[in-house]
Design a protein around this motif. Structure first.
Motif, short mmCIF file in Angstrom:
data_model
loop_
_atom_site.label_atom_id
_atom_site.label_comp_id
_atom_site.label_asym_id
_atom_site.label_seq_id
_atom_site.Cartn_x
_atom_site.Cartn_y
_atom_site.Cartn_z
N THR A 347 9.43 4.63 1.85
CA THR A 347 10.17 3.82 2.81
C THR A 347 10.68 2.56 2.13
O THR A 347 10.17 2.15 1.09
CB THR A 347 9.27 3.44 4.00
OG1 THR A 347 8.22 2.58 3.53
CG2 THR A 347 8.67 4.68 4.66
N GLU A 348 11.67 1.94 2.73
CA GLU A 348 12.21 0.71 2.13
C GLU A 348 11.14 -0.37 2.04
O GLU A 348 11.03 -1.08 1.04
CB GLU A 348 13.41 0.23 2.95
CG GLU A 348 14.61 1.16 2.89
CD GLU A 348 15.79 0.63 3.70
OE1 GLU A 348 15.67 -0.50 4.21
OE2 GLU A 348 16.81 1.33 3.80
N GLU A 349 10.34 -0.48 3.08
CA GLU A 349 9.30 -1.51 3.10
C GLU A 349 8.25 -1.27 2.04
O GLU A 349 7.88 -2.18 1.27
CB GLU A 349 8.66 -1.57 4.48
CG GLU A 349 7.58 -2.64 4.60
CD GLU A 349 6.95 -2.66 5.99
OE1 GLU A 349 6.19 -3.60 6.29
OE2 GLU A 349 7.20 -1.72 6.77
N ASP A 350 7.75 -0.03 1.97
CA ASP A 350 6.69 0.28 1.00
C ASP A 350 7.21 0.18 -0.42
O ASP A 350 6.51 -0.35 -1.31
CB ASP A 350 6.15 1.69 1.27
CG ASP A 350 5.16 2.13 0.21
OD1 ASP A 350 4.07 1.52 0.13
OD2 ASP A 350 5.47 3.07 -0.56
N THR A 351 8.43 0.66 -0.65
CA THR A 351 9.00 0.60 -1.99
C THR A 351 9.16 -0.83 -2.46
O THR A 351 8.81 -1.18 -3.60
CB THR A 351 10.36 1.33 -2.00
OG1 THR A 351 10.15 2.71 -1.72
CG2 THR A 351 11.05 1.18 -3.34
N ALA A 352 9.68 -1.69 -1.61
CA ALA A 352 9.88 -3.09 -1.97
C ALA A 352 8.55 -3.78 -2.25
O ALA A 352 8.42 -4.56 -3.20
CB ALA A 352 10.62 -3.82 -0.86
N TYR A 353 7.54 -3.47 -1.44
CA TYR A 353 6.22 -4.09 -1.61
C TYR A 353 5.59 -3.68 -2.94
O TYR A 353 5.13 -4.53 -3.72
CB TYR A 353 5.32 -3.70 -0.44
CG TYR A 353 3.89 -4.15 -0.57
CD1 TYR A 353 3.54 -5.49 -0.36
CD2 TYR A 353 2.88 -3.25 -0.90
CE1 TYR A 353 2.23 -5.91 -0.48
CE2 TYR A 353 1.56 -3.67 -1.01
CZ TYR A 353 1.24 -4.99 -0.81
OH TYR A 353 -0.06 -5.40 -0.92
N ARG A 354 5.58 -2.38 -3.21
CA ARG A 354 4.96 -1.92 -4.46
C ARG A 354 5.74 -2.39 -5.68
O ARG A 354 5.15 -2.76 -6.71
CB ARG A 354 4.86 -0.38 -4.46
CG ARG A 354 3.77 0.17 -3.55
CD ARG A 354 3.58 1.67 -3.75
NE ARG A 354 4.74 2.43 -3.34
CZ ARG A 354 5.32 3.37 -4.07
NH1 ARG A 354 4.87 3.65 -5.28
NH2 ARG A 354 6.38 4.04 -3.61
N ARG A 355 7.05 -2.39 -5.58
CA ARG A 355 7.86 -2.82 -6.71
C ARG A 355 7.61 -4.29 -7.04
O ARG A 355 7.47 -4.65 -8.22
CB ARG A 355 9.34 -2.59 -6.40
CG ARG A 355 10.27 -2.91 -7.55
CD ARG A 355 11.72 -2.74 -7.13
NE ARG A 355 12.63 -2.97 -8.23
CZ ARG A 355 13.95 -3.05 -8.10
NH1 ARG A 355 14.51 -2.92 -6.89
NH2 ARG A 355 14.73 -3.27 -9.16
#
Length: 531
Positions: A347-355
Motif C-alpha cells: 500500500t502507499e502508506e506501508d511502502t512510504a513508511y518502510r522506505r
C-alpha cells in the motif's frame, strides 16, 4: 511458444554484444571469436525413438490421444537437458548423447500422471518431470540405464481454486509463472514470486527445487508460500498439508519440496497469495565496500524494516554493470564501490513508511542514495541476464553462475573462499576469469551469495568449468555453506549434497525413494545416485 532449443528464452529477444563489450572481453580476458557455428536444429543427427511399440500404445491409451505421446525429433530435442552453460555448449555442438528422451508425454490430470507412472514402471521406462526446462544443475539429464521419457506438464495449467477469505490459491504444476500471475491478478492477488527464470519456469518447478524469487525479502521463498501439495508416485498419491501450520508429526510438505522429481510428480500446489500491491518503488544505493553494504543489509534483515527487494553487488559486479544487464556497453555505468537495490511493494502508506525507515538505516550504515533510476533500470532488466549469457557464448566467452548461502558470521569467509577457488582453478587452466558476486536473498540469520563467472572458452570449456565448479563446491562445504540456496541439487550438486546431509541422512532419503518409487523410474541419478 517453446523456448530456444540451444539457448535461453524467446529467440526474438536475442541480441549480440555491443562492440565495446566484445573488445573489452578480448583485451581483458583473451576471448576469441568462436571457430565453429552452432549446429542448426535441422542439421542435428537425432536417432529414431527407442520407445517400444507396446509401451507407446499403452501410454497413448492412458493419455487419451496419440498426440500426447510425441516421438518426433524436434520435440525430443527441445526436452533434452536444461539451460546451464555446459548444457547449452553440448546442445550447440550437437551432443545429444545420454540426454535425449525416447518420448515426450503430455498428461492433463493427476489421474493421467498416476497412470503414466504405473505404465512406465511396468515397461522399465524412466520418467523425467519437465516444467519450463530451466534447470541449471543437471536436473533434466537423468542417469537412466535404459530409455526415458520426459513428462511435460504444460497441459496442467489451471488455477484450480482461489479462497479470498484465507488468501490461498491452488495451482496446477504446469502453469508458467506469468500465466499464474495473470490468473491471480484477475482476482486481485499476486504470488509475489519473481526469480530470474520467471518468464519460463513453472509452479511445479518452483516447488520441486525450493525456488527463491528476487522479492524474497518481502514475499519469502517459494517453500515458505506452500501450504499443501499433491504428489503422484508409482505407488499411489501423497497429499500433504491440511492447515497453515500443524503439530501433527513431521511436515511431509518438506519432504516433497526440493525433491526434484525423484520421489514423485507434483500435480497441484496450494500457496498463500497476497493482494496486488498498489505501489512499487525501487531505488539504488551506493556503499564504499562490499563489507559495508553487507553490514547494512544485515541490519535491515535483522532489525527491519525489511524492503520487499534487497540486493547488493560487489565491487566487480558493480564496475562491470551486471547489476543492470541491459545497460552493459552503453557507457552509462561508471560506478565506484558497490551498488545496492532496495524495492518496496504494498500500500502507499506501508511502502512510504518502510522506505523512510529503511533509508535512514542505509544512510546510517554509510549508504549514499542514488535515486530511483538505478532501481527502475534493475526492475526493467531483471530477467535479461540469461540472454546476456547467450550473447557471451556467441562471442566466444564462457559465462556461468553458481550460488550458496550461509550464516552472516560466515559470509565473508565463504565469499573469499569461493571467489579464490574459481579464480585459481580457471587461471591454472589458461582461462583467467572475471568473478562477480551479489547478495540477493537475506534472512535474519544469514544470506545467499550468487557468483557470475566470465572467461575465455579455451579449448575445452566444459572441462575447464567442471574443474572450477568442483573446486568451488569443495570450497563451499569447507567454508560451511550449503551446496545450493535456490538452484537445486540435480546431478551437478548431488555428490556434495550427500556429503552435506551425511550418511544417515542419505540413507533416510534412499528409504523414502525406495518406498515411493521402488522401480527407480523417477528422475534416476537426480538428488540421489541411481542404483
Amino acid at each position: 511458444m517453446d523456448m530456444l532449443w540451444s539457448g535461453w528464452g524467446d529467440p526474438e529477444r536475442a541480441a549480440p554484444l555491443p562492440d565495446a563489450v566484445t573488445g573489452l572481453l578480448r583485451d581483458l580476458l583473451g576471448v576469441k571469436p568462436r571457430e565453429t557455428a552452432t549446429v542448426a536444429l535441422e542439421d542435428l543427427t537425432v536417432p529414431a525413438s527407442p520407445l517400444a511399440p507396446e509401451a507407446h500404445r499403452a501410454l497413448a491409451a492412458a493419455l487419451g490421444d496419440e498426440d500426447h505421446v510425441r516421438t518426433d525429433a524436434g520435440t525430443r530435442v527441445r526436452h533434452t537437458r536444461g539451460k546451464s552453460t555446459p548444457d547449452l555448449l553440448r546442445m550447440r555442438g550437437g551432443d545429444l548423447a545420454a540426454a535425449l528422451p525416447a518420448a515426450v508425454l503430455l498428461p492433463a490430470t493427476h489421474d493421467e500422471v498416476r497412470a503414466v507412472l504405473r505404465l512406465c514402471a511396468e515397461h522399465g521406462l524412466a520418467v523425467v518431470p519437465f516444467g519450463g526446462g530451466t534447470s541449471v544443475v543437471g536436473g533434466l539429464a537423468p542417469q537412466a540405464r535404459g530409455t526415458f521419457a520426459a513428462l511435460d506438464l504444460r497441459r496442467m495449467n489451471r488455477l484450480l481454486d482461489l479462497d479470498p477469505v484465507s488468501r490461498t490459491a491452488t495451482l496446477q504444476p504446469g502453469l508458467r509463472a506469468p500465466q499464474a500471475e495473470a490468473l491471480l491478478a484477475g482476482h486481485g492477488f499476486t504470488l509475489g514470486h519473481f526469480p530470474q527464470s520467471y518468464e519460463w519456469a513453472t509452479i511445479g518447478g518452483f516447488a520441486a527445487t525450493r525456488s527463491s524469487g528476487q522479492a524474497s525479502a518481502g514475499y519469502g521463498r517459494f517453500d515458505e508460500m506452500v501450504l499443501s501439495l499433491t504428489l503422484a508416485t508409482p505407488e499411489g498419491t501423497l497429499d500433504t498439508g491440511r492447515a497453515p501450520r500443524s503439530a501433527a508429526g513431521p511436515d511431509l510438505r518438506q519432504l516433497v519440496l526440493g525433491s526434484e522429481g525423484a520421489f514423485g510428480v507434483i500435480t497441484s500446489v496450494t500457496v498463500r497469495v497476497r493482494p496486488v500491491p498498489r505501489t512499487r518503488v525501487y531505488e539504488g544505493w551506493s556503499f564504499p565496500t562490499f563489507d559495508a553494504g553487507t553490514a547494512a543489509l544485515r541490519r535491515l534483515a535483522q532489525d527491519g524494516p525489511r524492503p520487499t527487494v534487497l540486493r547488493l553487488s560487489d565491487e566487480t559486479e558493480t564496475l562491470v554493470g551486471l547489476a543492470h544487464p541491459e545497460a552493459i556497453g552503453s557507457g552509462e555505468l561508471k560506478a565506484d564501490g558497490c551498488t545496492a537495490v532496495a524495492g518496496y511493494e504494498g500500500t502507499e502508506e506501508d511502502t512510504a513508511y518502510r522506505r523512510e525507515r529503511a533509508s535512514a538505516v542505509l544512510r546510517e550504515c554509510g549508504g549514499t542514495p542514488l535515486g530511483e533510476e538505478p532501481g527502475r533500470r534493475w526492475a526493467h532488466g531483471r530477467y535479461a541476464a540469461p540472454y546476456l549469457r547467450d550473447a557471451l557464448l556467441d562471442a566466444g566467452a564462457f559465462a556461468e553462475t553458481l550460488e550458496t548461502a550461509t550464516f552472516w558470521s560466515g559470509l565473508p569467509g565463504l565469499y573469499t573462499a569461493v571467489r579464490d577457488a574459481l579464480t585459481a582453478t580457471l587461471t591454472d587452466a589458461g582461462t583467467p576469469p572475471l568473478v562477480m558476486c551479489h547478495i540477493s536473498h537475506v534472512y535474519e540469520n544469514g544470506a545467499s551469495l550468487y557468483f557470475t563467472v566470465v572467461s575465455a572458452q579455451g579449448e575445452d570449456p566444459v572441462a575447464h568449468w567442471t574443474r572450477a565448479k568442483h573446486a568451488a563446491n569443495e570450497a563451499i562445504l569447507a567454508a560451511g555453506g550449503t551446496i545450493s540456496h535456490h538452484h537445486g541439487v540435480g546431478t551437478d550438486h548431488r555428490d556434495w549434497y550427500l556429503r552435506e546431509v551425511g550418511p544417515l541422512g542419505a540413507e533416510a532419503l534412499r528409504a523414502v525413494k525406495s518406498r515411493l518409487d521402488p522401480g527407480g523410474v523417477l528422475n534416476p541419478g537426480v538428488l540421489l545416485p541411481s542404483d
